[in-house]
Write an enzyme that holds these catalytic residues in place. Structure first.
Site, PDB file in Angstrom:
ATOM      1  N   HIS A 173       0.835  -1.200   0.000  1.00 44.67           N
ATOM      2  CA  HIS A 173       0.000   0.000   0.000  1.00 44.67           C
ATOM      3  C   HIS A 173       0.870   1.251   0.000  1.00 44.67           C
ATOM      4  CE1 HIS A 173      -2.686   3.110   1.627  1.00 44.67           C
ATOM      5  NE2 HIS A 173      -3.666   2.387   1.115  1.00 44.67           N
ATOM      6  N   ASP A 295     -11.414   2.037  -1.568  1.00 45.71           N
ATOM      7  CA  ASP A 295     -10.477   2.899  -0.829  1.00 45.71           C
ATOM      8  C   ASP A 295     -11.245   3.764   0.172  1.00 45.71           C
ATOM      9  OD1 ASP A 295      -8.070   3.847   0.061  1.00 45.71           O
ATOM     10  OD2 ASP A 295      -7.493   4.820  -1.813  1.00 45.71           O
TER      11      ASP A 295
END
Length: 339
Positions: A173, A295
């Site tokens: 990430h 997200d």
């Protein structure tokens, strides 16, 4: 046709984590991630912070409003990687316990990726064994570099070896660039989601390839958000320059970069609600490598649902992207098994 929707990159936070960030901000540390969270915990993003902290009924209600069946939760970036190794491992254990408790309360709605402290490799492996083996989490998430160090470096090899041995994915990430690399991004506020995150995390992925990590660990599975942090668009260029450079630079990899991307990487649509870009990635990687994500809470769930709903794709492709690929990759029970 209604397909099961599993959102693969959905953030949460813990009160202990945010309190620790606040102390870092008060220390005067100028790291961009520290400064962001200094403002966030001071009230600059109250709505986002409230949604990050909610791993209960409010989050489930928000999922229901948009027809999201499952969120795969992970500790929001930069996770525990700002802290000294022992403190980072302590925070990782606490966050994984909180996450497991939330999943236990909503077992059909939440799954999770474990936080680990990669700069405490032995502790990270122990926590992976506990979080995956005992708590039932589905993989790990690492927020790219740790103090400017990357996972291709030898000190981190035990973490990657454990992920391969456990057959669980590593979600790589983004976070802000390390200080040494960030100067060129600062003048126009580019060290973040607008450009720097993808540049930094894409670099990390290419480092893993070029260092020969996948030649050594062929079963290692890496997940990249944001449609692969640019890699699908660069496959031709990576291969061309790899072959050119290989005449004079020893390489650990024994396949072309594009081969490793297609064999060892999966990508998600997080923050990239762009139908043309999704079609391109399907063409380059195959539909089985593309997973859907929102997200949340940094992106709007409604838009993420609507854009994929509206795409002109075969039903089987939508079913795969919305949920079936995540079921296979993360080991989430299929709908008929979960019922």
């Amino acid at each position: 046709m209604r397909h099961r929707r599993i959102a693969a990159e959905e953030a949460f936070a813990t009160p202990e984590q945010l309190a620790a960030y606040r102390l870092l901000g008060e220390s005067g540390w100028r790291d961009p991630d520290v400064q962001f969270w200094k403002g966030a915990v001071a009230g600059a993003f109250d709505d986002i912070v409230a949604r990050l902290l909610d791993v209960g009924e409010g989050r489930v209600a928000a999922m229901d409003r948009h027809g999201i069946d499952v969120q795969i939760l992970s500790l929001t970036s930069p996770g525990v990687q700002l802290f000294a190794p022992a403190r980072a491992s302590e925070l990782a254990r606490a966050s994984n316990d909180l996450l497991a408790a939330a999943i236990a309360r909503h077992p059909t709605r939440f799954a999770g990726l474990a936080a680990v402290a990669p700069h405490d490799p032995a502790g990270a492996v122990r926590e992976m064994e506990r979080a995956i083996g005992s708590l039932g989490l589905k993989g790990i998430l690492i927020n790219s570099h740790t103090d400017g160090r990357y996972l291709d470096e030898a000190q981190f090899l035990p973490v990657l070896e454990a992920a391969e041995a456990m057959a669980v994915p590593v979600y790589l990430h983004p976070r802000s660039l390390p200080e040494a690399a960030a100067a060129g991004y600062g003048a126009h506020h580019l060290n973040g989601g607008i450009w720097g995150y993808a540049a930094e995390t894409g670099l990390h992925a290419v480092r893993l390839i070029m260092a020969g990590v996948f030649a050594r660990l062929p079963g290692l599975r890496i997940v990249l958000g944001h449609l692969g942090e640019g890699l699908p668009w660069w496959l031709y260029r990576l291969d061309y320059m790899y072959k050119l450079q290989s005449r004079r630079i020893p390489r650990g990899a024994n396949l072309l970069p594009s081969d490793y991307v297609r064999q060892n990487f999966w990508i998600t649509t997080s923050g990239m609600n762009d139908a043309d870009a999704v079609r391109f990635c399907i063409a380059k990687l195959g539909v089985e490598r593309v997973l859907w994500a929102v997200d949340y809470p940094y992106q709007e769930a409604g838009e993420a649902v609507s854009f994929l709903n509206a795409m002109d794709l075969p039903a089987a492709h939508k079913r795969a992207i919305f949920g079936a690929n995540a079921e296979r990759l993360f080991g989430i029970a299929a709908l008929e098994q979960a019922a």
